[in-house]
Design a protein around this motif. Structure first.
Motif, short mmCIF file in Angstrom:
data_model
loop_
_atom_site.label_atom_id
_atom_site.label_comp_id
_atom_site.label_asym_id
_atom_site.label_seq_id
_atom_site.Cartn_x
_atom_site.Cartn_y
_atom_site.Cartn_z
N ASN A 94 0.81 -1.22 0.00
CA ASN A 94 0.00 0.00 0.00
C ASN A 94 0.85 1.27 0.00
O ASN A 94 0.45 2.30 0.55
CB ASN A 94 -0.95 0.02 1.19
N LYS A 95 2.01 1.20 -0.64
CA LYS A 95 2.89 2.37 -0.74
C LYS A 95 2.84 3.01 -2.13
O LYS A 95 3.29 4.14 -2.30
CB LYS A 95 4.33 1.98 -0.42
N VAL A 96 2.31 2.29 -3.10
CA VAL A 96 2.27 2.74 -4.49
C VAL A 96 0.81 2.79 -4.94
O VAL A 96 0.07 1.83 -4.72
CB VAL A 96 3.06 1.79 -5.42
N ALA A 97 0.42 3.88 -5.58
CA ALA A 97 -0.93 4.00 -6.16
C ALA A 97 -0.80 4.33 -7.64
O ALA A 97 0.02 5.17 -8.03
CB ALA A 97 -1.73 5.08 -5.45
N VAL A 98 -1.62 3.66 -8.46
CA VAL A 98 -1.55 3.81 -9.92
C VAL A 98 -2.95 4.01 -10.48
O VAL A 98 -3.88 3.28 -10.11
CB VAL A 98 -0.92 2.57 -10.59
N VAL A 99 -3.09 4.99 -11.37
CA VAL A 99 -4.28 5.08 -12.23
C VAL A 99 -3.82 4.96 -13.67
O VAL A 99 -2.68 5.31 -14.01
CB VAL A 99 -5.08 6.39 -12.00
N HIS A 100 -4.74 4.52 -14.53
CA HIS A 100 -4.31 4.09 -15.87
C HIS A 100 -5.46 4.20 -16.85
O HIS A 100 -6.56 3.74 -16.57
CB HIS A 100 -3.82 2.63 -15.75
N ASN A 101 -5.20 4.84 -17.97
CA ASN A 101 -6.08 4.77 -19.13
C ASN A 101 -5.45 3.87 -20.18
O ASN A 101 -4.23 3.83 -20.31
CB ASN A 101 -6.28 6.16 -19.75
N GLY A 102 -6.28 3.16 -20.94
CA GLY A 102 -5.76 2.35 -22.03
C GLY A 102 -5.72 0.88 -21.69
O GLY A 102 -6.38 0.41 -20.76
N THR A 103 -4.87 0.16 -22.42
CA THR A 103 -4.79 -1.30 -22.29
C THR A 103 -3.33 -1.73 -22.30
O THR A 103 -2.57 -1.35 -23.20
CB THR A 103 -5.53 -2.00 -23.43
N ILE A 104 -2.96 -2.54 -21.31
CA ILE A 104 -1.63 -3.16 -21.29
C ILE A 104 -1.79 -4.55 -21.88
O ILE A 104 -2.31 -5.46 -21.24
CB ILE A 104 -1.07 -3.22 -19.85
N GLU A 105 -1.37 -4.69 -23.12
CA GLU A 105 -1.70 -5.89 -23.88
C GLU A 105 -0.96 -7.13 -23.39
O GLU A 105 -1.45 -8.26 -23.58
CB GLU A 105 -1.42 -5.65 -25.36
N ASN A 106 0.19 -6.97 -22.79
CA ASN A 106 0.96 -8.13 -22.31
C ASN A 106 0.82 -8.34 -20.81
O ASN A 106 1.68 -8.95 -20.17
CB ASN A 106 2.44 -7.98 -22.69
N PHE A 107 -0.29 -7.86 -20.22
CA PHE A 107 -0.40 -7.94 -18.77
C PHE A 107 -0.50 -9.38 -18.27
O PHE A 107 -0.02 -9.69 -17.17
CB PHE A 107 -1.58 -7.10 -18.27
N GLU A 108 -1.09 -10.28 -19.06
CA GLU A 108 -1.21 -11.66 -18.59
C GLU A 108 0.17 -12.30 -18.43
O GLU A 108 0.40 -13.05 -17.47
CB GLU A 108 -2.08 -12.46 -19.56
N GLN A 109 1.06 -11.99 -19.33
CA GLN A 109 2.43 -12.48 -19.21
C GLN A 109 3.10 -11.91 -17.97
O GLN A 109 3.80 -12.61 -17.23
CB GLN A 109 3.22 -12.10 -20.47
N LEU A 110 2.88 -10.63 -17.72
CA LEU A 110 3.47 -9.99 -16.54
C LEU A 110 2.88 -10.56 -15.25
O LEU A 110 3.59 -10.73 -14.26
CB LEU A 110 3.24 -8.49 -16.60
#
Length: 211
Positions: A94-110
């Motif tokens: 709970n030290k990092v917060a992220v907001v994001h628009n769009g699509t990370i296409e390789n997220f399943e691999q990550l």
């Protein structure tokens, strides 16, 4: 289209971010959320599915004081429009917060790698992987960490990241989607477009591709 707002300055960050999100409602969304870094150095978040009014109702009962904040209105892509999938997303500590628009296409691999390394994911989104990658790689320089992570991401995205160890900094990056910086006196803003911060400053800079 999703909406992003970021703020660092001397004003109440929650008020600035919520105001920006209201002005971005025209973009459409199915959930909303905010993260604020308090004077005690703790990142606090609130996220709700549905209209921004649902989030504001929750916040009326539990304010989030601080002068650094990020916010997001989301159209669901990866993961249903639920409280748990609303942005911002956090790392395990709970030290990092992220907001994001769009699509990370390789997220399943990550995700496969993150799961193997013991990270606990709390959503069904592609966004959350970024928070965990920051958690793994952060060594005191948030901008350098985000820059390195972006090299490993495929797709089109805007990322806005806050870390509790850097209380005066919000880091953003973009690829193929718009992001604008608003310049103020002793404060700065981020937005999906200038509408997000037009009430505070009319001096704006577009963030370049892969910047």
């Amino acid at each position: 289209m999703c909406g992003i707002v970021g703020y660092v300055g001397e004003q109440d960050a929650l008020e600035v971010v919520l105001g920006g999100l209201r002005r971005l409602e025209y973009r459409g969304y199915d959930s909303a959320g905010v993260a604020v870094l308090g004077a005690d150095g703790v990142l606090r978040t609130e996220r709700k599915a549905g209209k921004l009014a649902n989030l504001e109702k929750e916040l009326a009962e539990e304010s989030l004081p601080g002068t650094l904040g990020i916010g997001h209105t989301r159209w669901a892509t990866h993961g249903a429009p639920t409280d748990r999938n609303a942005h911002p997303h956090l790392d395990c500590a709970n030290k990092v917060a992220v907001v994001h628009n769009g699509t990370i296409e390789n997220f399943e691999q990550l995700v496969v790698g993150l799961d193997a390394r013991g990270h606990e994911r709390r959503s069904d989104t592609d966004t959350e992987v970024v928070a965990h990658l920051v958690e793994e790689r952060y060594a005191g320089d948030l901008a350098a960490t985000v820059r390195g992570i972006c090299k490993d991401l495929e797709g089109s995205f805007v990322l806005v990241v806050a870390h509790q160890d850097e209380p005066d900094l919000v880091v953003a990056a973009r690829r193929n989607l718009p992001l604008v910086v608003g310049l103020g006196e002793g404060e700065n803003f981020l937005g999906s477009d200038v509408t997000a911060f037009i009430a505070h400053t009319r001096e704006a800079l577009a963030v370049d591709q892969d910047q």
